[in-house]
Write a protein that holds these residues in place. Structure first.
Motif, PDB file in Angstrom:
ATOM      1  N   ARG A  18      17.738  -7.484   3.955  1.00 39.75           N
ATOM      2  CA  ARG A  18      17.547  -7.014   2.582  1.00 39.75           C
ATOM      3  C   ARG A  18      18.010  -5.570   2.437  1.00 39.75           C
ATOM      4  O   ARG A  18      18.003  -4.791   3.388  1.00 39.75           O
ATOM      5  CB  ARG A  18      16.073  -7.109   2.200  1.00 39.75           C
ATOM      6  CG  ARG A  18      15.536  -8.526   2.098  1.00 39.75           C
ATOM      7  CD  ARG A  18      14.031  -8.481   1.876  1.00 39.75           C
ATOM      8  NE  ARG A  18      13.675  -7.672   0.701  1.00 39.75           N
ATOM      9  CZ  ARG A  18      12.444  -7.267   0.417  1.00 39.75           C
ATOM     10  NH1 ARG A  18      11.442  -7.588   1.231  1.00 39.75           N
ATOM     11  NH2 ARG A  18      12.201  -6.550  -0.666  1.00 39.75           N
ATOM     12  N   TRP A  19      18.424  -5.218   1.213  1.00 35.55           N
ATOM     13  CA  TRP A  19      18.786  -3.847   0.883  1.00 35.55           C
ATOM     14  C   TRP A  19      17.605  -3.148   0.209  1.00 35.55           C
ATOM     15  O   TRP A  19      16.748  -3.793  -0.391  1.00 35.55           O
ATOM     16  CB  TRP A  19      19.963  -3.821  -0.096  1.00 35.55           C
ATOM     17  CG  TRP A  19      21.276  -4.205   0.489  1.00 35.55           C
ATOM     18  CD1 TRP A  19      21.897  -5.418   0.408  1.00 35.55           C
ATOM     19  CD2 TRP A  19      22.155  -3.367   1.251  1.00 35.55           C
ATOM     20  NE1 TRP A  19      23.097  -5.397   1.065  1.00 35.55           N
ATOM     21  CE2 TRP A  19      23.285  -4.152   1.593  1.00 35.55           C
ATOM     22  CE3 TRP A  19      22.091  -2.040   1.684  1.00 35.55           C
ATOM     23  CZ2 TRP A  19      24.343  -3.641   2.334  1.00 35.55           C
ATOM     24  CZ3 TRP A  19      23.140  -1.536   2.428  1.00 35.55           C
ATOM     25  CH2 TRP A  19      24.261  -2.335   2.745  1.00 35.55           C
ATOM     26  N   ALA A  20      17.592  -1.831   0.278  1.00 38.56           N
ATOM     27  CA  ALA A  20      16.562  -1.057  -0.425  1.00 38.56           C
ATOM     28  C   ALA A  20      17.128   0.306  -0.802  1.00 38.56           C
ATOM     29  O   ALA A  20      17.964   0.865  -0.092  1.00 38.56           O
ATOM     30  CB  ALA A  20      15.315  -0.883   0.440  1.00 38.56           C
ATOM     31  N   ILE A  21      16.674   0.814  -1.942  1.00 39.31           N
ATOM     32  CA  ILE A  21      16.982   2.184  -2.362  1.00 39.31           C
ATOM     33  C   ILE A  21      15.689   2.967  -2.245  1.00 39.31           C
ATOM     34  O   ILE A  21      14.663   2.580  -2.813  1.00 39.31           O
ATOM     35  CB  ILE A  21      17.512   2.228  -3.806  1.00 39.31           C
ATOM     36  CG1 ILE A  21      18.805   1.427  -3.914  1.00 39.31           C
ATOM     37  CG2 ILE A  21      17.737   3.676  -4.255  1.00 39.31           C
ATOM     38  CD1 ILE A  21      19.316   1.273  -5.343  1.00 39.31           C
ATOM     39  N   CYS A  22      15.733   4.058  -1.495  1.00 40.26           N
ATOM     40  CA  CYS A  22      14.515   4.815  -1.220  1.00 40.26           C
ATOM     41  C   CYS A  22      14.711   6.309  -1.460  1.00 40.26           C
ATOM     42  O   CYS A  22      15.834   6.822  -1.448  1.00 40.26           O
ATOM     43  CB  CYS A  22      14.062   4.598   0.226  1.00 40.26           C
ATOM     44  SG  CYS A  22      13.384   2.961   0.549  1.00 40.26           S
ATOM     45  N   ILE A  52      22.677   9.888  -2.476  1.00 38.98           N
ATOM     46  CA  ILE A  52      23.302  10.053  -1.158  1.00 38.98           C
ATOM     47  C   ILE A  52      24.122   8.794  -0.890  1.00 38.98           C
ATOM     48  O   ILE A  52      23.576   7.690  -0.864  1.00 38.98           O
ATOM     49  CB  ILE A  52      22.241  10.225  -0.060  1.00 38.98           C
ATOM     50  CG1 ILE A  52      21.307  11.394  -0.381  1.00 38.98           C
ATOM     51  CG2 ILE A  52      22.889  10.411   1.296  1.00 38.98           C
ATOM     52  CD1 ILE A  52      20.079  11.444   0.519  1.00 38.98           C
ATOM     53  N   VAL A  53      25.425   8.953  -0.687  1.00 37.79           N
ATOM     54  CA  VAL A  53      26.280   7.778  -0.462  1.00 37.79           C
ATOM     55  C   VAL A  53      27.124   7.984   0.792  1.00 37.79           C
ATOM     56  O   VAL A  53      27.403   9.110   1.209  1.00 37.79           O
ATOM     57  CB  VAL A  53      27.202   7.501  -1.671  1.00 37.79           C
ATOM     58  CG1 VAL A  53      26.386   7.245  -2.925  1.00 37.79           C
ATOM     59  CG2 VAL A  53      28.179   8.654  -1.883  1.00 37.79           C
ATOM     60  N   GLY A  54      27.517   6.873   1.381  1.00 36.42           N
ATOM     61  CA  GLY A  54      28.437   6.926   2.500  1.00 36.42           C
ATOM     62  C   GLY A  54      29.863   6.991   1.995  1.00 36.42           C
ATOM     63  O   GLY A  54      30.131   6.963   0.790  1.00 36.42           O
ATOM     64  N   HIS A  55      30.801   7.070   2.923  1.00 37.75           N
ATOM     65  CA  HIS A  55      32.201   7.066   2.508  1.00 37.75           C
ATOM     66  C   HIS A  55      33.061   6.447   3.597  1.00 37.75           C
ATOM     67  O   HIS A  55      32.687   6.380   4.764  1.00 37.75           O
ATOM     68  CB  HIS A  55      32.689   8.486   2.179  1.00 37.75           C
ATOM     69  CG  HIS A  55      32.741   9.417   3.358  1.00 37.75           C
ATOM     70  ND1 HIS A  55      33.810   9.497   4.207  1.00 37.75           N
ATOM     71  CD2 HIS A  55      31.834  10.313   3.829  1.00 37.75           C
ATOM     72  CE1 HIS A  55      33.580  10.402   5.143  1.00 37.75           C
ATOM     73  NE2 HIS A  55      32.380  10.904   4.944  1.00 37.75           N
ATOM     74  N   GLY A 110      18.662  12.680   5.163  1.00 40.30           N
ATOM     75  CA  GLY A 110      18.736  13.331   3.860  1.00 40.30           C
ATOM     76  C   GLY A 110      17.680  12.808   2.910  1.00 40.30           C
ATOM     77  O   GLY A 110      17.035  13.579   2.179  1.00 40.30           O
ATOM     78  N   ALA A 111      17.492  11.482   2.918  1.00 46.39           N
ATOM     79  CA  ALA A 111      16.455  10.898   2.061  1.00 46.39           C
ATOM     80  C   ALA A 111      15.070  11.397   2.478  1.00 46.39           C
ATOM     81  O   ALA A 111      14.247  11.755   1.635  1.00 46.39           O
ATOM     82  CB  ALA A 111      16.521   9.376   2.129  1.00 46.39           C
ATOM     83  N   LEU A 112      14.812  11.437   3.773  1.00 42.97           N
ATOM     84  CA  LEU A 112      13.518  11.917   4.269  1.00 42.97           C
ATOM     85  C   LEU A 112      13.296  13.391   3.945  1.00 42.97           C
ATOM     86  O   LEU A 112      12.164  13.831   3.727  1.00 42.97           O
ATOM     87  CB  LEU A 112      13.424  11.699   5.781  1.00 42.97           C
ATOM     88  CG  LEU A 112      13.232  10.250   6.240  1.00 42.97           C
ATOM     89  CD1 LEU A 112      13.516  10.119   7.728  1.00 42.97           C
ATOM     90  CD2 LEU A 112      11.813   9.768   5.928  1.00 42.97           C
ATOM     91  N   ALA A 113      14.393  14.154   3.893  1.00 39.93           N
ATOM     92  CA  ALA A 113      14.291  15.582   3.579  1.00 39.93           C
ATOM     93  C   ALA A 113      14.118  15.850   2.090  1.00 39.93           C
ATOM     94  O   ALA A 113      13.901  16.988   1.680  1.00 39.93           O
ATOM     95  CB  ALA A 113      15.525  16.317   4.095  1.00 39.93           C
ATOM     96  N   GLY A 114      14.225  14.786   1.276  1.00 42.20           N
ATOM     97  CA  GLY A 114      13.988  14.945  -0.152  1.00 42.20           C
ATOM     98  C   GLY A 114      15.189  15.375  -0.964  1.00 42.20           C
ATOM     99  O   GLY A 114      15.017  15.900  -2.070  1.00 42.20           O
ATOM    100  N   GLY A 139      17.698  13.302  -2.043  1.00 40.12           N
ATOM    101  CA  GLY A 139      18.241  12.315  -2.967  1.00 40.12           C
ATOM    102  C   GLY A 139      17.823  10.895  -2.661  1.00 40.12           C
ATOM    103  O   GLY A 139      17.034  10.630  -1.750  1.00 40.12           O
ATOM    104  N   LEU A 140      18.379   9.979  -3.469  1.00 40.87           N
ATOM    105  CA  LEU A 140      18.172   8.544  -3.303  1.00 40.87           C
ATOM    106  C   LEU A 140      19.214   7.996  -2.331  1.00 40.87           C
ATOM    107  O   LEU A 140      20.367   8.423  -2.335  1.00 40.87           O
ATOM    108  CB  LEU A 140      18.330   7.825  -4.643  1.00 40.87           C
ATOM    109  CG  LEU A 140      17.396   8.247  -5.784  1.00 40.87           C
ATOM    110  CD1 LEU A 140      17.955   7.758  -7.115  1.00 40.87           C
ATOM    111  CD2 LEU A 140      16.002   7.687  -5.553  1.00 40.87           C
ATOM    112  N   CYS A 141      18.819   7.015  -1.544  1.00 39.53           N
ATOM    113  CA  CYS A 141      19.708   6.468  -0.523  1.00 39.53           C
ATOM    114  C   CYS A 141      19.516   4.964  -0.431  1.00 39.53           C
ATOM    115  O   CYS A 141      18.380   4.478  -0.431  1.00 39.53           O
ATOM    116  CB  CYS A 141      19.421   7.125   0.824  1.00 39.53           C
ATOM    117  SG  CYS A 141      20.375   6.491   2.212  1.00 39.53           S
ATOM    118  N   GLN A 142      20.623   4.206  -0.367  1.00 39.50           N
ATOM    119  CA  GLN A 142      20.532   2.758  -0.172  1.00 39.50           C
ATOM    120  C   GLN A 142      20.977   2.406   1.245  1.00 39.50           C
ATOM    121  O   GLN A 142      22.058   2.797   1.689  1.00 39.50           O
ATOM    122  CB  GLN A 142      21.398   1.990  -1.168  1.00 39.50           C
ATOM    123  CG  GLN A 142      21.217   0.470  -1.033  1.00 39.50           C
ATOM    124  CD  GLN A 142      22.125  -0.331  -1.941  1.00 39.50           C
ATOM    125  OE1 GLN A 142      23.343  -0.188  -1.882  1.00 39.50           O
ATOM    126  NE2 GLN A 142      21.539  -1.187  -2.786  1.00 39.50           N
TER     127      GLN A 142
END
Length: 300
Positions: free
Chosen positions: A166-170, A194-197, A233-237, A239-242
């Motif tokens: 499953r996917w999640a945005i957190c 926060i996105v990958g590239h 980055g998500a844990l550090a606050g 942004g949003l990350c999927q």
């Protein structure tokens, strides 16, 4: 096909190169130093290159010799792997296994499994690499890869589906306290994502709208080419990350991340084990793939 007597020259060369001495090689092979020197000379004559720099006190590999040693060592390891697939010991994994896997998923999920396997089978030696970009396992000499998503080009490769994740945005509670919790896709215009590239281009998110899976390009605030760093980055606050939800699971349970936009969760992503197509599947690859299948069966 090489003449049969050429192989003896190869073995002599490899032993001499590893010993850095014709004398020591002669002792290991049970022949005279003169026989080692003549064997190497015949090999150099056949190849048309000089393999060793020679002085009265020592020998060292030339650039051609170094390249030839790498090729010969790899070939001998292949022969050893083939032999390990025969006989009564074929069921136990042994030899060097080169595995490449996504960064975050590899570190959190696959690596612990591999460490458990080598504890049980110390004859198995790991060479692990972590990459979120596409690699050619044949060109890179990789025995086994773990990959997410669709496999578009599998020429020369074999793929086995391990699971669906499953996917999640957190986001972290501190981030949501500052920017609010998004309720719909329009809200994302006011958020940091926060996105990958890949190849310099930001990767889209996977979402589900009106029972249809879509690719959605969120506003790119932070573009990071490493899955583990995205999670940090998500844990550090910031942004949003999927990511696949299994990677967030512990942090969600600990209250360090909060899942958002749940109604837009897409279809699960497939996880595959991928390896080069060969005439016989090596025991070490077969065993690790079977263990991965068992692991993911417990998750589904």
């Amino acid at each position: 096909m090489l003449p049969i007597d050429s192989f003896q020259g190869v073995i002599t060369f490899v032993v001499a190169a590893r010993c850095n001495s014709f004398t020591a090689a002669a002792d290991q092979l049970g022949v005279s130093k003169s026989a080692v020197g003549k064997s190497i000379a015949r090999l150099e004559s056949r190849l048309g290159v000089q393999l060793f720099h020679r002085t009265t006190r020592r020998i060292s590999l030339t650039a051609d010799g170094d390249a030839y040693l790498s090729a010969c060592s790899a070939a001998m390891e292949e022969i050893g792997s083939a032999e390990s697939g025969l006989g009564p010991g074929a069921r136990e994994p042994a030899g060097r296994l080169r595995v490449d896997m996504p960064v975050a998923f590899g570190r959190r999920v696959v690596a612990p499994l591999l460490f458990d396997i080598v504890n049980r089978y110390p004859a198995l030696q790991l060479n692990m690499t972590f990459s979120d970009h596409l690699v050619d396992p044949i060109e890179e000499g990789i025995d086994l890869m773990v990959r997410f998503g669709e496999l578009k080009d599998t020429g020369g490769l074999v793929a086995r589906r391990l699971a669906r994740q499953r996917w999640a945005i957190c986001a972290s509670p501190s981030y949501l306290a500052r920017f609010g919790t998004p309720q719909n896709l329009e809200d994302l215009t006011r958020h940091h994502c926060i996105v990958g590239h890949r190849r310099g281009q930001p990767l889209s998110w996977r979402l589900r709208i009106d029972s249809e899976n879509i690719r959605f390009a969120p506003p790119v605030t932070h573009q990071i080419g490493d899955g583990e760093a995205m999670m940090l980055g998500a844990l550090a606050g910031v942004g949003l990350c999927q990511m696949p939800r299994c990677l967030f699971e512990d942090d969600i349970q600990a209250g360090e991340l909060v899942e958002v936009l749940g109604p837009f969760e897409p279809e699960p992503v497939e996880v595959h084990a991928v390896w080069p197509r060969v005439s016989h599947l090596r025991p070490k690859v077969r065993y690790v793939v079977d263990e991965l299948v068992k692991l993911f069966e417990r998750w589904e």
